[in-house]
Scaffold this motif. Sequence first.
Motif, mmCIF file in Angstrom:
data_model
loop_
_atom_site.group_PDB
_atom_site.id
_atom_site.type_symbol
_atom_site.label_atom_id
_atom_site.label_comp_id
_atom_site.label_asym_id
_atom_site.label_seq_id
_atom_site.Cartn_x
_atom_site.Cartn_y
_atom_site.Cartn_z
ATOM 1 N N HIS A 175 -12.761 10.309 -8.763
ATOM 2 C CA HIS A 175 -13.482 9.117 -8.296
ATOM 3 C C HIS A 175 -13.089 8.715 -6.875
ATOM 4 N N TYR A 176 -11.843 8.945 -6.519
ATOM 5 C CA TYR A 176 -11.324 8.591 -5.193
ATOM 6 C C TYR A 176 -10.526 9.786 -4.679
ATOM 7 N N PRO A 177 -11.129 10.623 -3.825
ATOM 8 C CA PRO A 177 -10.530 11.894 -3.423
ATOM 9 C C PRO A 177 -9.183 11.781 -2.704
ATOM 10 N N SER A 178 -8.832 10.589 -2.235
ATOM 11 C CA SER A 178 -7.528 10.403 -1.605
ATOM 12 C C SER A 178 -7.089 8.956 -1.798
ATOM 13 N N LYS A 179 -5.819 8.738 -1.603
ATOM 14 C CA LYS A 179 -5.292 7.375 -1.687
ATOM 15 C C LYS A 179 -5.929 6.505 -0.605
ATOM 16 N N ASP A 180 -6.194 7.079 0.562
ATOM 17 C CA ASP A 180 -6.841 6.312 1.639
ATOM 18 C C ASP A 180 -8.228 5.821 1.235
ATOM 19 N N VAL A 181 -8.979 6.649 0.544
ATOM 20 C CA VAL A 181 -10.303 6.251 0.061
ATOM 21 C C VAL A 181 -10.164 5.117 -0.957
ATOM 22 N N PHE A 201 0.821 -1.209 0.000
ATOM 23 C CA PHE A 201 0.000 0.000 0.000
ATOM 24 C C PHE A 201 0.857 1.262 0.000
ATOM 25 N N HIS A 202 1.835 1.302 0.876
ATOM 26 C CA HIS A 202 2.668 2.504 0.972
ATOM 27 C C HIS A 202 3.603 2.648 -0.226
ATOM 28 N N ALA A 203 4.074 1.538 -0.768
ATOM 29 C CA ALA A 203 5.036 1.578 -1.867
ATOM 30 C C ALA A 203 4.387 1.924 -3.208
ATOM 31 N N THR A 204 3.069 1.899 -3.264
ATOM 32 C CA THR A 204 2.362 2.170 -4.513
ATOM 33 C C THR A 204 1.885 3.618 -4.511
ATOM 34 N N GLY A 205 2.485 4.414 -5.365
ATOM 35 C CA GLY A 205 2.150 5.833 -5.428
ATOM 36 C C GLY A 205 0.992 6.124 -6.367
ATOM 37 N N VAL A 206 0.459 7.315 -6.228
ATOM 38 C CA VAL A 206 -0.687 7.741 -7.038
ATOM 39 C C VAL A 206 -0.319 7.806 -8.518
ATOM 40 N N GLU A 207 0.899 8.192 -8.816
ATOM 41 C CA GLU A 207 1.344 8.242 -10.218
ATOM 42 C C GLU A 207 1.241 6.863 -10.863
ATOM 43 N N LEU A 208 1.746 5.852 -10.180
ATOM 44 C CA LEU A 208 1.665 4.486 -10.691
ATOM 45 C C LEU A 208 0.213 4.007 -10.753
ATOM 46 N N LEU A 209 -0.564 4.337 -9.751
ATOM 47 C CA LEU A 209 -1.976 3.937 -9.736
ATOM 48 C C LEU A 209 -2.720 4.501 -10.936
ATOM 49 N N SER A 210 -2.518 5.767 -11.221
ATOM 50 C CA SER A 210 -3.218 6.375 -12.354
ATOM 51 C C SER A 210 -2.699 5.824 -13.683
ATOM 52 N N ARG A 211 -1.391 5.635 -13.780
ATOM 53 C CA ARG A 211 -0.815 5.088 -15.010
ATOM 54 C C ARG A 211 -1.330 3.673 -15.268
#
Length: 184
Positions: A42-48, A20-30
């Motif tokens: 769709h998800y206002p924060s990484k926690d959501v 969870f911590h090692a996966t950044g928002v940049e990678l998630l969106s890509r």
Amino acid sequence: MDIAQHIVASSLQLFYRNGFHATGVELLSREAGVTKKTLYRHYPSKDVLIDAALALRHEQFMVRVRTFVERAGAAQRPLAYIDFIANWVQEDDFCGCAFINATAEFAQSDSAPHQQAAGHKREVQEYLLSLCASAGARQPEVVSTQLFLIGEGLIVGSQVQQAQRVALVDGAQAAAQVIWSASL
């Protein structure tokens, strides 16, 4: 599958593989094939997004375990639960239990991921208790707890000692058989 479902499904795979911590928002969106702006809409924060991913994982796991276990006759379902775990831990893409992994990364018991993990494990235990009671165990609470612990140990042991998976599976299934036989 709509865009929000696609984002959460692809995120779940990344969280499961990378943490969870090692996966950044940049990678998630890509990985989801969307912009960060779309992801955040769709998800206002990484926690959501983590909450949504764990909710999806819980739903997927419960469907999968029930489908596997309920193919067996009622009297064999408690052992079928261990067989399910045994099959799962030997899959090529096995990276442990997403909920155990979540509690390792979110150790505070009041954190949302930790609470989701506790709820997931509670539902698995309740399901196993119902299987043991329906199968005629004399002390379904005791035997379901024992089988649950064998399954959890097999999950963690297989994640940590990947080279020993076959031996761990054999040991878990043998222990479960002894416990189950003694419970009738």
